[in-house]
Write a protein that holds these residues in place. Structure first.
Motif, PDB file in Angstrom:
ATOM      1  N   SER A  57       0.833  -1.190   0.000  1.00 26.59           N
ATOM      2  CA  SER A  57       0.000   0.000   0.000  1.00 26.59           C
ATOM      3  C   SER A  57       0.877   1.253   0.000  1.00 26.59           C
ATOM      4  CB  SER A  57      -0.900  -0.006   1.242  1.00 26.59           C
ATOM      5  OG  SER A  57      -0.110   0.144   2.404  1.00 26.59           O
ATOM      6  N   SER A  58       0.268   2.390  -0.375  1.00 28.99           N
ATOM      7  CA  SER A  58       1.021   3.637  -0.455  1.00 28.99           C
ATOM      8  C   SER A  58       1.405   4.152   0.925  1.00 28.99           C
ATOM      9  CB  SER A  58       0.178   4.688  -1.199  1.00 28.99           C
ATOM     10  OG  SER A  58      -1.052   4.905  -0.516  1.00 28.99           O
ATOM     11  N   THR A  59       0.776   3.641   1.980  1.00 25.11           N
ATOM     12  CA  THR A  59       1.060   4.112   3.333  1.00 25.11           C
ATOM     13  C   THR A  59       1.960   3.144   4.088  1.00 25.11           C
ATOM     14  OG1 THR A  59      -0.968   3.058   4.143  1.00 25.11           O
ATOM     15  CG2 THR A  59      -1.121   5.365   3.458  1.00 25.11           C
ATOM     16  N   ALA A  60       2.597   2.222   3.383  1.00 24.43           N
ATOM     17  CA  ALA A  60       3.428   1.225   4.055  1.00 24.43           C
ATOM     18  C   ALA A  60       4.601   1.875   4.780  1.00 24.43           C
ATOM     19  CB  ALA A  60       3.940   0.210   3.046  1.00 24.43           C
ATOM     20  N   THR A  61       4.968   1.263   5.899  1.00 24.88           N
ATOM     21  CA  THR A  61       6.077   1.744   6.720  1.00 24.88           C
ATOM     22  C   THR A  61       7.221   0.743   6.668  1.00 24.88           C
ATOM     23  OG1 THR A  61       4.576   2.892   8.235  1.00 24.88           O
ATOM     24  CG2 THR A  61       6.775   2.374   9.065  1.00 24.88           C
ATOM     25  N   THR A  62       8.441   1.237   6.610  1.00 23.31           N
ATOM     26  CA  THR A  62       9.616   0.384   6.732  1.00 23.31           C
ATOM     27  C   THR A  62      10.220   0.586   8.112  1.00 23.31           C
ATOM     28  OG1 THR A  62      10.115   0.444   4.364  1.00 23.31           O
ATOM     29  CG2 THR A  62      11.912  -0.141   5.840  1.00 23.31           C
ATOM     30  N   TYR A  63      10.377  -0.522   8.845  1.00 22.05           N
ATOM     31  CA  TYR A  63      11.026  -0.493  10.153  1.00 22.05           C
ATOM     32  C   TYR A  63      12.426  -1.086  10.023  1.00 22.05           C
ATOM     33  CZ  TYR A  63       6.358   0.357  12.035  1.00 22.05           C
ATOM     34  OH  TYR A  63       5.118   0.883  12.305  1.00 22.05           O
ATOM     35  N   TYR A  64      13.352  -0.572  10.826  1.00 25.23           N
ATOM     36  CA  TYR A  64      14.730  -1.044  10.809  1.00 25.23           C
ATOM     37  C   TYR A  64      15.085  -1.635  12.166  1.00 25.23           C
ATOM     38  CZ  TYR A  64      14.953   1.760   6.572  1.00 25.23           C
ATOM     39  OH  TYR A  64      14.709   2.277   5.330  1.00 25.23           O
ATOM     40  N   VAL A  65      15.845  -2.736  12.124  1.00 30.37           N
ATOM     41  CA  VAL A  65      16.285  -3.398  13.336  1.00 30.37           C
ATOM     42  C   VAL A  65      17.789  -3.603  13.226  1.00 30.37           C
ATOM     43  CG1 VAL A  65      16.013  -5.403  14.834  1.00 30.37           C
ATOM     44  CG2 VAL A  65      14.062  -4.596  13.485  1.00 30.37           C
TER      45      VAL A  65
END
Length: 464
Positions: A57-65
């Motif tokens: 989706s256009s509102t997707a979030t990328t998280y970093y670990v």
């Protein structure tokens, strides 16, 4: 033989409040316990996705670990990464991505998993857990699971991680002392568990991972649907569990719809040195330690499994049990695999490198089947509509007459360097252009096109 799906019957001191054992009577392979506090499942009907295209989706979030991160960070940039994968997993929504950087990620306290995934994606917005480009993160555990997918989770992809179990810290003498202790995660832990017993788990991709040294199963799939296990390296698992585990296993697959086409995929994996050193608790002897097994799909979680399973382009070698094993299962195609010197366990000699027993509608075509001297290379027992054909066996192989095909070849396959794990074919191999044209299989173990010449080659690699 009695075939069923029962629970472990032990003294009250061994009863686990959160874990189902999934033990099965008869010649089969189960997976180690799953020990995590259960939450109420959300079980929605999902539309059939395209397995070739996963959009977000256009509102997707990328998280970093990161191994040097902090769970108090925002997790939104590489410089503000979380420390634990679980922190990101608790926040994900459909379409989100979790990028995992270098570091070791371990279980803490009494947790039953390093990562427990319970939040689902959608058909057009999968949630992906991936190694950050150029990084090689490691999940190391001595608990029940490295990664657990359960409670109705769906549309999840795990890509490019290494999951390492506890075998290096266990001796065989200790494991044998624990052979009736079902509550010990140190010996029974599984690397990656896909567990749909509590609520249907479906649409899961396990891609490009390194899965090793778990006392229980390597990759365990129980009562799930639409699972793809592709291009993983799975080794040194199943050594110390009392549950008769294997490298890659599918147990009692679940119907989430009426689709009778391919829904389960085990492709392009390298699976080796998975074996049992501890007897299966219900039989008291060594029964499994297979490379790949499909088990009891005739007794699926909600009736006989109706979908097809494709096992193709895999390399299985030096496992304790069969290289590829189908028990009391049906609708399986075992095509263009290379099985080499499996059945390393001295207790196992009759099942063969490739085995189908009590099964129906199984096709075993285009495989190179290289056995241990004096042991069957294949076996077909109490089957219906199981066909072996266009397979290659070495000279002197012990071939089950029921598993002999009219177009089989008896010859040296001429591997490049099998003792060192190179199973590509030499240019003079009799396997070249001698296979059956399997229309649904377009690439080989390395991802190269099939056929490359006038016909399919036999085995996991296509040469010309």
């Amino acid at each position: 033989m009695i075939h069923g799906f029962g629970f472990l019957s032990l003294s009250a001191s061994l009863v686990l409040p959160w874990a189902l054992t999934g033990l099965v009577q008869g010649e089969r392979i189960t997976e180690s316990l799953v020990k995590d506090v259960r939450q109420s499942p959300t079980d929605q009907v999902m539309p059939l996705p395209s397995r070739k295209l996963i959009s977000q989706s256009s509102t997707a979030t990328t998280y970093y670990v990161s191994g040097s991160g902090n769970d108090k960070n925002s997790g939104r940039t590489t410089s503000s990464a979380f420390r634990t994968i679980q922190r990101a997993a608790n926040l994900t929504n459909p379409g989100d991505k979790v990028l995992i950087m270098n570091g070791e990620y371990k279980n803490t306290g009494g947790s039953g998993s390093v990562v427990s995934i319970r939040r689902s994606g959608r058909a057009n917005a999968w949630i992906k857990y991936q190694a950050y480009p150029g990084h090689f993160p490691k999940i190391r555990h001595d608990t029940w699971n490295g990664i657990l997918l359960s409670n109705g989770v769906s549309y999840i992809e795990i890509d490019g991680l290494e999951v390492i179990g506890n075998n290096a810290n266990i001796t065989l003498s200790y494991a044998l002392s624990q052979k009736t202790n079902g509550s010990n995660p140190r010996t029974n832990g599984t690397c990656i568990s896909i567990d749909g017993r509590n609520s249907s788990v479906r649409y899961i991709n396990i891609l490009n991972n390194k899965v090793n040294n778990c006392g229980g199963g390597g990759i365990s799939v129980i009562s799930a649907d639409y699972v793809k296990i592709d291009n993983n390296t799975v080794f040194n698992n199943a050594w110390y569990s009392m549950y008769g585990t294997s490298g890659i296993s599918f147990l009692k697959s679940r119907n989430s719809d009426n689709n009778q086409g391919y829904k389960m995929f085990v492709t392009r994996n390298r699976v080796y040195n998975n074996r049992n050193y501890v007897p299966w608790i219900q039989r008291g002897n060594i029964t499994d330690g297979n490379g790949i097994i499909v088990d009891l799909s005739k007794q699926g979680a909600n009736g006989a499994y109706r979908g097809r399973t494709l096992i193709a382009n895999n390399i299985t070698y030096r496992n304790g049990g069969s290289g590829i094993h189908a028990h009391e299962s049906e609708h399986i195609d075992i095509v263009n695999n290379t099985a080499y010197l499996n059945q390393q366990s001295p207790e196992l000699s009759k099942k063969g490198q490739l085995y189908a027993g009590y099964s129906n509608d199984v096709k075993i075509f285009n495989n190179i089947v290289y056995g241990v001297a004096g042991k069957n290379v294949n076996s077909s027992y109490m089957n219906k509509n199981v066909t072996y054909n266009y397979n290659l066996y070495p000279n002197g192989a012990v071939i089950d007459a029921k598993a002999r095909g009219a177009n089989d070849i008896i010859a040296d396959p001429q591997f490049q360097n099998a003792p060192n794990g190179d199973f590509r074919l030499k240019g003079t191999s009799p396997a070249i252009n001698r296979g059956y044209y399997w229309n649904d299989l377009k690439t080989d173990h390395a991802g190269n096109p099939r056929p490359a010449g006038g016909a399919y080659d036999i085995g996991a690699y296509e040469i010309r």
